[in-house]
Design an enzyme around this catalytic site. Structure first.
Site, PDB file in Angstrom:
ATOM      1  N   GLY A 229       0.783  -1.225   0.000  1.00 16.62           N
ATOM      2  CA  GLY A 229       0.000   0.000   0.000  1.00 16.62           C
ATOM      3  C   GLY A 229       0.813   1.271   0.000  1.00 16.62           C
ATOM      4  N   GLU A 270       5.750  -5.689   1.589  1.00 17.76           N
ATOM      5  CA  GLU A 270       5.137  -6.342   0.428  1.00 17.76           C
ATOM      6  C   GLU A 270       4.644  -5.303  -0.589  1.00 17.76           C
ATOM      7  OE1 GLU A 270       1.061  -8.439   0.281  1.00 17.76           O
ATOM      8  OE2 GLU A 270       2.429  -9.884   1.196  1.00 17.76           O
ATOM      9  N   PRO A 271       5.564  -4.605  -1.232  1.00 14.27           N
ATOM     10  CA  PRO A 271       5.146  -3.575  -2.185  1.00 14.27           C
ATOM     11  C   PRO A 271       4.690  -4.174  -3.514  1.00 14.27           C
ATOM     12  CG  PRO A 271       7.511  -3.782  -2.216  1.00 14.27           C
ATOM     13  CD  PRO A 271       7.026  -4.718  -1.147  1.00 14.27           C
ATOM     14  N   GLY A 272       3.729  -3.542  -4.119  1.00 13.75           N
ATOM     15  CA  GLY A 272       3.327  -3.865  -5.484  1.00 13.75           C
ATOM     16  C   GLY A 272       3.438  -2.609  -6.314  1.00 13.75           C
ATOM     17  N   ARG A 309      -8.070   1.566 -14.199  1.00 15.94           N
ATOM     18  CA  ARG A 309      -8.074   2.302 -12.925  1.00 15.94           C
ATOM     19  C   ARG A 309      -8.964   3.550 -12.934  1.00 15.94           C
ATOM     20  NH1 ARG A 309      -4.017   4.511 -10.751  1.00 15.94           N
ATOM     21  NH2 ARG A 309      -4.415   3.901  -8.590  1.00 15.94           N
ATOM     22  N   CYS A 341     -17.231   1.165 -26.791  1.00 14.87           N
ATOM     23  CA  CYS A 341     -18.651   1.539 -26.870  1.00 14.87           C
ATOM     24  C   CYS A 341     -19.230   1.603 -25.460  1.00 14.87           C
ATOM     25  CB  CYS A 341     -19.407   0.529 -27.727  1.00 14.87           C
ATOM     26  SG  CYS A 341     -21.083   1.046 -28.116  1.00 14.87           S
ATOM     27  N   GLU A 342     -18.707   2.524 -24.670  1.00 16.21           N
ATOM     28  CA  GLU A 342     -19.136   2.766 -23.286  1.00 16.21           C
ATOM     29  C   GLU A 342     -18.907   4.223 -22.958  1.00 16.21           C
ATOM     30  OE1 GLU A 342     -20.566   0.923 -20.986  1.00 16.21           O
ATOM     31  OE2 GLU A 342     -20.479  -1.025 -22.012  1.00 16.21           O
ATOM     32  N   TYR A 377      -1.319  -2.293 -11.878  1.00 14.43           N
ATOM     33  CA  TYR A 377      -2.761  -2.459 -12.095  1.00 14.43           C
ATOM     34  C   TYR A 377      -3.164  -1.857 -13.435  1.00 14.43           C
ATOM     35  CZ  TYR A 377      -2.059  -3.536  -7.268  1.00 14.43           C
ATOM     36  OH  TYR A 377      -1.546  -4.087  -6.117  1.00 14.43           O
TER      37      TYR A 377
END
Length: 420
Positions: A229, A270-272, A309, A341-342, A377
């Site tokens: 986090g 525990e980094p991401g 995101r 198409c959104e 992400y």
């Protein structure tokens, strides 16, 4: 200690490589990662005993190989991520465990892999202890504890408190210890991750909660994990967290626990996102520019099928323009959207789907729009919505650039589909 680099909306190169050359060589949309940034972020965290990469942030085999060569261990949240780690060169066995399986359930495939490979498990639900005991009695485990509170820039990234599915509820720890003892399972570690983003007042509460839980578990604990986090600055007005102070708070807790338990305690982080977010860029081509009422739109060939995101969290990403014929320094307010198409296929939106504009350089069709801080992400959340192929991925390492994932073809997309 990481230092903030002022970002501008003008960009002609990534890590010394021309954006236009990258686009011509690899096509668009393409993800590009700068290996030097990943190495620097790893260096920021060297004071921790163990750096364990949360590969869900960016799990390309080349990225996993890069962090492995830097001495970083890995976290896996699925059977597929376990297999990725092994394919990237990680061994299933070792001390500390090179691969830790972290989840709130065992699906059948992951439980079988844990049994076959003897993987260390970070348990997020009481039922997992019972299920593990059936196939691997005598195992050592870590318990992930939900301390009853959380933190995050969005409710969707908050991993603590009653509204989070993650972790063992703090009031159920004693029950889990009884389950483990009956099954001959040793609780050798405690993990606590309560969401993305943090502040030191909140972190001190997390550290205090960790100490309470570890003392409740007892002398079998040899490892504590601070989770992940760690924030990164997406805007010029934001700054990095003080990593030294962050470490010192956790180190003080570790030392108090070591004194109370009478033996050394290993401190993991525990980094991401922290390791890979700033390394990543999504290069897209502007394919249309149009006025709709008061809004001027730059429409690009990347959509939320490539980077989800913004539509998921209203996440902000810095953006820049690369042009063969720059139109000077003039900026204009634009809305950036994709090809899907959104109506929600907008990169400049806030949480709740509110469409916003962004000051960007005057551009023309054929120029490139670069979405920055997209290395976490990003690709990993890609989809084939609208039957769009997944982007190519490219790794820049000094003067070298490597294609580390080919762009999908239509045949790749429909592989496995059958008409009865």
């Amino acid at each position: 200690m990481a230092t903030v680099t002022e970002r501008t909306p003008f960009r002609q190169a990534i890590a010394g490589h021309s954006v236009m050359e990258l686009a011509r060589e690899f096509g668009t949309p393409s993800y590009v990662y700068d290996a030097s940034v990943i190495r620097q972020r790893i260096a920021d965290l060297r004071r921790f005993d163990v750096i364990r990469y949360a590969q869900k942030a960016c799990s390309n085999l080349a990225i996993l190989d890069l962090v492995r060569r830097e001495g970083v261990l890995v976290d896996a949240v699925s059977a597929g991520e376990v297999q990725r780690a092994i394919r990237a060169g990680y061994s299933p066995a070792g001390e500390p465990a090179p691969i830790v399986y972290t989840a709130d359930i065992f699906d059948r495939e992951s439980l079988q892999l844990v049994q076959e490979l003897g993987l260390h498990v970070n348990v997020g639900s009481p039922d997992m202890i019972t299920q593990l005991a059936e196939v691997a009695p005598g195992s050592h485990i870590t318990i992930r504890v939900n301390p009853g509170f959380g933190h995050g820039h969005s409710q969707k990234t908050n991993t603590g408190g009653e509204q989070s599915k993650h972790g063992i509820w703090h009031e159920q720890v004693e029950d889990c210890l009884i389950r483990a003892e009956r099954a001959g399972i040793m609780v050798s570690g405690v993990h606590m991750h309560i969401g993305s983003g943090t502040d030191f007042e909140h972190l001190s509460q997390v550290c205090a909660a960790m100490e309470r839980i570890v003392l409740q578990v007892g002398r079998s604990v040899t490892t504590i994990s601070a989770g992940g986090g760690l924030p990164i600055p997406y805007r010029n007005s934001e700054s990095y967290i003080d990593i030294d102070k962050y470490f010192e708070l956790w180190d003080a807790s570790r030392n108090r626990l070591a004194e109370s338990l009478g033996h050394a305690i290993t401190l993991e982080i525990e980094p991401g996102r922290y390791l890979t977010a700033e390394s990543g860029y999504l290069i897209s081509e502007i394919r249309a520019i149009k006025q709709t009422g008061k809004n001027l739109y730059y429409l690009v060939d990347a959509g939320f099928n490539n980077l989800a995101r913004p539509i998921l969290y209203g996440a902000y990403h810095p953006m820049s323009i690369a042009s063969a014929q720059p139109a000077g320094e003039r900026l204009q307010d634009v809305v950036v959207g994709g090809p899907l198409c959104e109506s929600g296929d907008i990169f400049t939106q806030e949480d709740g789907g509110v469409v916003c504009s962004r000051p960007l350089p005057v551009a023309q069709v054929g120029d490139y729009l670069v979405i920055e801080c997209a290395g976490s992400y990003g690709f990993v959340m890609s989809s084939n919505y609208n039957s769009k192929p997944m982007a190519a991925e490219v790794l820049i390492d000094g003067e070298q650039r490597h294609l580390i994932r080919k762009r999908q073809t239509f045949e790749d997309i429909i592989h496995g589909e059958m008409i009865p």
